[in-house]
Design an enzyme around this catalytic site. Structure first.
Site, PDB file in Angstrom:
ATOM      1  N   HIS A   1     -50.881 -66.241  62.569  1.00  0.00           N
ATOM      2  CA  HIS A   1     -52.151 -66.350  61.833  1.00  0.00           C
ATOM      3  C   HIS A   1     -52.582 -67.807  61.821  1.00  0.00           C
ATOM      4  O   HIS A   1     -51.756 -68.701  61.628  1.00  0.00           O
ATOM      5  CB  HIS A   1     -51.956 -65.851  60.393  1.00  0.00           C
ATOM      6  CG  HIS A   1     -53.054 -66.269  59.454  1.00  0.00           C
ATOM      7  ND1 HIS A   1     -54.363 -65.874  59.618  1.00  0.00           N
ATOM      8  CD2 HIS A   1     -53.041 -67.066  58.351  1.00  0.00           C
ATOM      9  CE1 HIS A   1     -55.100 -66.389  58.646  1.00  0.00           C
ATOM     10  NE2 HIS A   1     -54.328 -67.131  57.880  1.00  0.00           N
TER      11      HIS A   1
ATOM     12  N   HIS B   1     -56.452 -70.537  61.349  1.00  0.00           N
ATOM     13  CA  HIS B   1     -57.851 -70.649  60.950  1.00  0.00           C
ATOM     14  C   HIS B   1     -58.668 -71.179  62.136  1.00  0.00           C
ATOM     15  O   HIS B   1     -59.316 -72.228  62.042  1.00  0.00           O
ATOM     16  CB  HIS B   1     -57.966 -71.557  59.724  1.00  0.00           C
ATOM     17  CG  HIS B   1     -57.155 -71.081  58.549  1.00  0.00           C
ATOM     18  ND1 HIS B   1     -56.848 -71.873  57.472  1.00  0.00           N
ATOM     19  CD2 HIS B   1     -56.579 -69.866  58.294  1.00  0.00           C
ATOM     20  CE1 HIS B   1     -56.118 -71.182  56.594  1.00  0.00           C
ATOM     21  NE2 HIS B   1     -55.928 -69.963  57.079  1.00  0.00           N
TER      22      HIS B   1
ATOM     23  N   HIS C   1     -62.231 -66.664  57.151  1.00  0.00           N
ATOM     24  CA  HIS C   1     -60.864 -67.138  56.890  1.00  0.00           C
ATOM     25  C   HIS C   1     -60.151 -67.513  58.196  1.00  0.00           C
ATOM     26  O   HIS C   1     -59.772 -68.655  58.390  1.00  0.00           O
ATOM     27  CB  HIS C   1     -60.080 -66.058  56.120  1.00  0.00           C
ATOM     28  CG  HIS C   1     -58.682 -66.465  55.768  1.00  0.00           C
ATOM     29  ND1 HIS C   1     -58.054 -66.105  54.600  1.00  0.00           N
ATOM     30  CD2 HIS C   1     -57.759 -67.190  56.455  1.00  0.00           C
ATOM     31  CE1 HIS C   1     -56.835 -66.614  54.562  1.00  0.00           C
ATOM     32  NE2 HIS C   1     -56.628 -67.275  55.680  1.00  0.00           N
TER      33      HIS C   1
HETATM   34  P1  13P Z   1     -48.953 -70.110  53.623  1.00  0.00           P
HETATM   35  O1  13P Z   1     -48.847 -71.618  53.510  1.00  0.00           O
HETATM   36  O2  13P Z   1     -48.400 -69.415  52.407  1.00  0.00           O
HETATM   37  O3  13P Z   1     -48.361 -69.624  54.917  1.00  0.00           O
HETATM   38  O4  13P Z   1     -50.508 -69.746  53.625  1.00  0.00           O
HETATM   39  C1  13P Z   1     -51.383 -70.309  54.557  1.00  0.00           C
HETATM   40  C2  13P Z   1     -52.527 -69.432  54.890  1.00  0.00           C
HETATM   41  O5  13P Z   1     -53.128 -69.621  55.925  1.00  0.00           O
HETATM   42  C3  13P Z   1     -52.906 -68.346  53.968  1.00  0.00           C
HETATM   43  O6  13P Z   1     -53.794 -67.455  54.559  1.00  0.00           O
HETATM   44 ZN    ZN Z   2     -54.916 -68.352  56.245  1.00  0.00          ZN
END
Ligand code: 13P
Ligand code: ZN
Length: 279
Positions: free
Chosen positions: A144, A146, A215
């Site tokens: 994941h 951004h 997001h």
């Molecule tokens: P964490 O630091 O808990 O991995 O969260 C980062 C994030 O991108 C949340 O969506």
């Molecule tokens: Zn995130």
């Protein structure tokens, strides 16, 4: 003794790969501050040479039991950890965990020093691993981040999955070959919750890429390289979209749907049906 174990783990190919990935992602600008997280399903033979799997450092309770993952090992990024810092402090920023036999706890076997916790997106990661393993036996990685232009595109493009996918496929010739199943899109939701985990995993049954509007993006794959490359390709397409839409002259020509279909045929992939108009 602990220091020897740490040194061994840090020098293992799996941790080295994770350090390289987090560093690359940070330099791409996709992981500001603590943004982003990765989990990597480890095979026993990848960790047995490096750690004593019977040595449990801490046990954490899960709010969302995952009996499907019982006994499985994962290398995960820690919550609140900056990808920028992973290479200088891997045993603080990363952890190796094992899901308990009943699937309701995790044992920390290495890392997450200083009372660290696995990523707050663990529900989305674990539920997505379950979903992907059902459809892809080679599946190993959930990533994941951004990604800047994909995130931007969720403000300027309609959020219909087929239209979003079609636009991405049109932006770079190779997109339809790299992600023929297209892109899944969730409604805006609160991150870090079991609810967004369930919705992400539902999409992961069909798509390797799931966009969280405003997001970021989730990607799935068999290796870190493949998953990074998948996100990188969609992100590049989103960048082209943003560039051409800010160009005063506007778009003068595109790859047509017929050409995309021809391309898919040439590369032996089947594009998601209902996306291309001639489909
Ligand atoms: P964490 O630091 O808990 O991995 O969260 C980062 C994030 O991108 C949340 O969506
Ligand atoms: Zn995130």
């Amino acid at each position: 003794m602990l220091e020897i174990i740490d040194k061994k783990v840090i020098e293992s190919p799996i941790v080295k790969g994770m350090i390289e990935a987090t560093d690359n992602m940070w330099r791409m600008g996709w992981d500001e501050r603590n943004g982003g997280n990765i989990s990597y399903l480890l095979m026993e033979d990848e960790i047995i040479p490096y750690i004593d799997t019977t040595r449990v450092l801490r046990t954490l309770k899960l709010n969302f039991p995952v009996p499907e993952l019982a006994g499985k090992y994962f290398l995960v990024t820690g919550s609140g950890k900056y990808f920028k810092n992973v290479k200088n402090n891997p045993s603080d920023c990363l952890g190796i965990i094992q899901v308990s036999d009943c699937g309701s706890d995790i044992d920390i076997l290495w890392g997450l020093e200083n009372d660290g916790q696995p990523t707050s997106e663990l529900p989305s990661h674990f539920m997505s691993h379950i979903a992907r393993l059902e459809v892809d036996p080679n599946h190993r990685v959930i990533m994941h981040n951004h990604a800047t232009n994909l995130l931007a595109m969720t403000f300027t493009h309609e959020l219909d999955e087929n239209e979003f996918t079609r636009t991405l496929w049109q932006m770079c010739t190779e997109c339809v070959v790299v992600f023929p199943h297209g892109v899944g899109i969730l409604p805006w939701m609160i991150p870090g919750t079991d609810a967004i985990g369930k919705k992400t995993a539902e999409k992961m049954k069909e798509f390797e890429l799931v966009v969280w509007p405003h997001h970021g993006v989730f990607g799935a794959g068999a290796t870190i390289d493949e998953t990074f490359g998948l996100i990188e390709t969609a992100e590049k397409a989103a960048q082209i979209y943003t560039i051409i839409n800010s160009h005063q002259g506007g778009v003068m020509q595109v790859i047509t749907d017929a050409e995309l279909l021809e391309l898919a045929k040439a590369f032996g992939v089947t594009p998601k049906s209902g996306v291309l108009k001639a489909n």
